[in-house]
Design a protein around this motif. Structure first.
Motif, short mmCIF file in Angstrom:
data_model
loop_
_atom_site.label_atom_id
_atom_site.label_comp_id
_atom_site.label_asym_id
_atom_site.label_seq_id
_atom_site.Cartn_x
_atom_site.Cartn_y
_atom_site.Cartn_z
N GLU A 43 15.04 34.94 8.71
CA GLU A 43 15.04 33.48 8.52
C GLU A 43 16.20 32.80 9.25
N PHE A 44 17.16 33.58 9.76
CA PHE A 44 18.28 33.02 10.51
C PHE A 44 18.23 33.42 11.98
N ASP A 45 17.07 33.89 12.43
CA ASP A 45 16.90 34.30 13.81
C ASP A 45 17.25 33.13 14.75
N GLY A 46 18.04 33.40 15.77
CA GLY A 46 18.42 32.36 16.73
C GLY A 46 19.71 31.64 16.37
N GLN A 47 20.24 31.87 15.17
CA GLN A 47 21.50 31.25 14.77
C GLN A 47 22.62 32.27 14.96
N LYS A 48 23.82 31.79 15.17
CA LYS A 48 24.95 32.69 15.38
C LYS A 48 25.54 33.08 14.02
N LEU A 49 25.27 34.33 13.62
CA LEU A 49 25.78 34.86 12.37
C LEU A 49 26.74 36.01 12.65
N GLU A 50 27.72 36.15 11.76
CA GLU A 50 28.68 37.23 11.86
C GLU A 50 28.80 37.89 10.49
N SER A 51 28.69 39.21 10.46
CA SER A 51 28.82 39.94 9.21
C SER A 51 30.27 39.86 8.73
N LYS A 52 30.43 39.49 7.44
CA LYS A 52 31.76 39.30 6.86
C LYS A 52 31.92 40.11 5.58
N GLY A 53 31.54 41.38 5.63
CA GLY A 53 31.69 42.23 4.45
C GLY A 53 30.48 42.15 3.54
N TYR A 54 30.72 42.35 2.24
CA TYR A 54 29.62 42.44 1.28
C TYR A 54 29.88 41.56 0.06
N PHE A 55 28.78 41.13 -0.55
CA PHE A 55 28.87 40.49 -1.86
C PHE A 55 29.18 41.57 -2.89
N GLU A 56 29.54 41.17 -4.10
CA GLU A 56 29.78 42.12 -5.18
C GLU A 56 28.52 42.93 -5.45
N GLU A 57 28.68 44.19 -5.73
CA GLU A 57 27.55 45.09 -5.97
C GLU A 57 26.71 44.62 -7.17
N GLU A 58 25.40 44.66 -7.01
CA GLU A 58 24.46 44.31 -8.08
C GLU A 58 23.78 45.59 -8.55
N THR A 59 23.42 45.63 -9.82
CA THR A 59 22.73 46.78 -10.38
C THR A 59 21.35 46.36 -10.85
N VAL A 60 20.34 47.10 -10.41
CA VAL A 60 18.95 46.83 -10.79
C VAL A 60 18.39 48.10 -11.42
N CYS A 70 17.18 55.08 -14.22
CA CYS A 70 17.53 55.07 -12.80
C CYS A 70 18.02 53.67 -12.43
N PHE A 71 19.19 53.62 -11.83
CA PHE A 71 19.77 52.34 -11.45
C PHE A 71 20.01 52.29 -9.95
N LEU A 72 19.59 51.20 -9.33
CA LEU A 72 19.90 50.96 -7.92
C LEU A 72 21.16 50.12 -7.87
N LYS A 73 22.17 50.61 -7.20
CA LYS A 73 23.44 49.90 -7.02
C LYS A 73 23.38 49.31 -5.61
N ILE A 74 23.19 48.00 -5.53
CA ILE A 74 22.88 47.34 -4.26
C ILE A 74 24.07 46.55 -3.73
N LYS A 75 24.43 46.81 -2.46
CA LYS A 75 25.45 46.03 -1.77
C LYS A 75 24.77 45.26 -0.64
N ARG A 76 24.83 43.92 -0.73
CA ARG A 76 24.23 43.06 0.29
C ARG A 76 25.32 42.46 1.15
N ARG A 77 24.99 42.28 2.41
CA ARG A 77 25.96 41.74 3.37
C ARG A 77 26.17 40.24 3.19
N LYS A 78 27.39 39.81 3.52
CA LYS A 78 27.71 38.39 3.64
C LYS A 78 27.63 38.06 5.12
N TRP A 79 27.03 36.93 5.43
CA TRP A 79 26.95 36.49 6.81
C TRP A 79 27.60 35.12 6.93
N LEU A 80 28.49 34.95 7.91
CA LEU A 80 29.06 33.66 8.20
C LEU A 80 28.18 33.00 9.26
#
Length: 88
Positions: A43-60, A70-80
């Motif tokens: 959804e951000f294709d064509g825009q200038k994004l830079e990876s800036k680490g990760y959001f806090e881990e979520e558990t599902v 069974c728990f999924l420990k998910i780390k999602r990227r932050k994009w500037l």
């Protein structure tokens, strides 16, 4: 860690966006740690994004494995977004 076996256990399509970094058995449950790949969201294709680490881990909570939770420990990227100056 056998990636083919883990692919059978996790939701279909997950490996397109995430990689498994650790699987651990903890008392009465399994924790599967996954981290988002360094791929700019479509959804951000064509825009200038830079990876800036990760959001806090979520558990599902996922389907039980062999009678244990069974728990999924998910780390999602932050994009500037350099166009808007916002984190996405």
């Amino acid at each position: 860690m056998n990636q083919d076996l883990i692919r059978l256990l996790l939701p279909e399509g997950l490996f397109e966006y995430f990689e498994v970094v650790k699987v651990e058995k903890v008392e009465n449950s399994y924790n599967i740690h996954i981290t988002e790949l360094n791929l700019i969201p479509k959804e951000f294709d064509g825009q200038k994004l830079e990876s800036k680490g990760y959001f806090e881990e979520e558990t599902v909570r996922d389907f039980p494995l062999r009678g244990k939770a069974c728990f999924l420990k998910i780390k999602r990227r932050k994009w500037l977004n350099h166009d808007s100056g916002k984190i996405v």
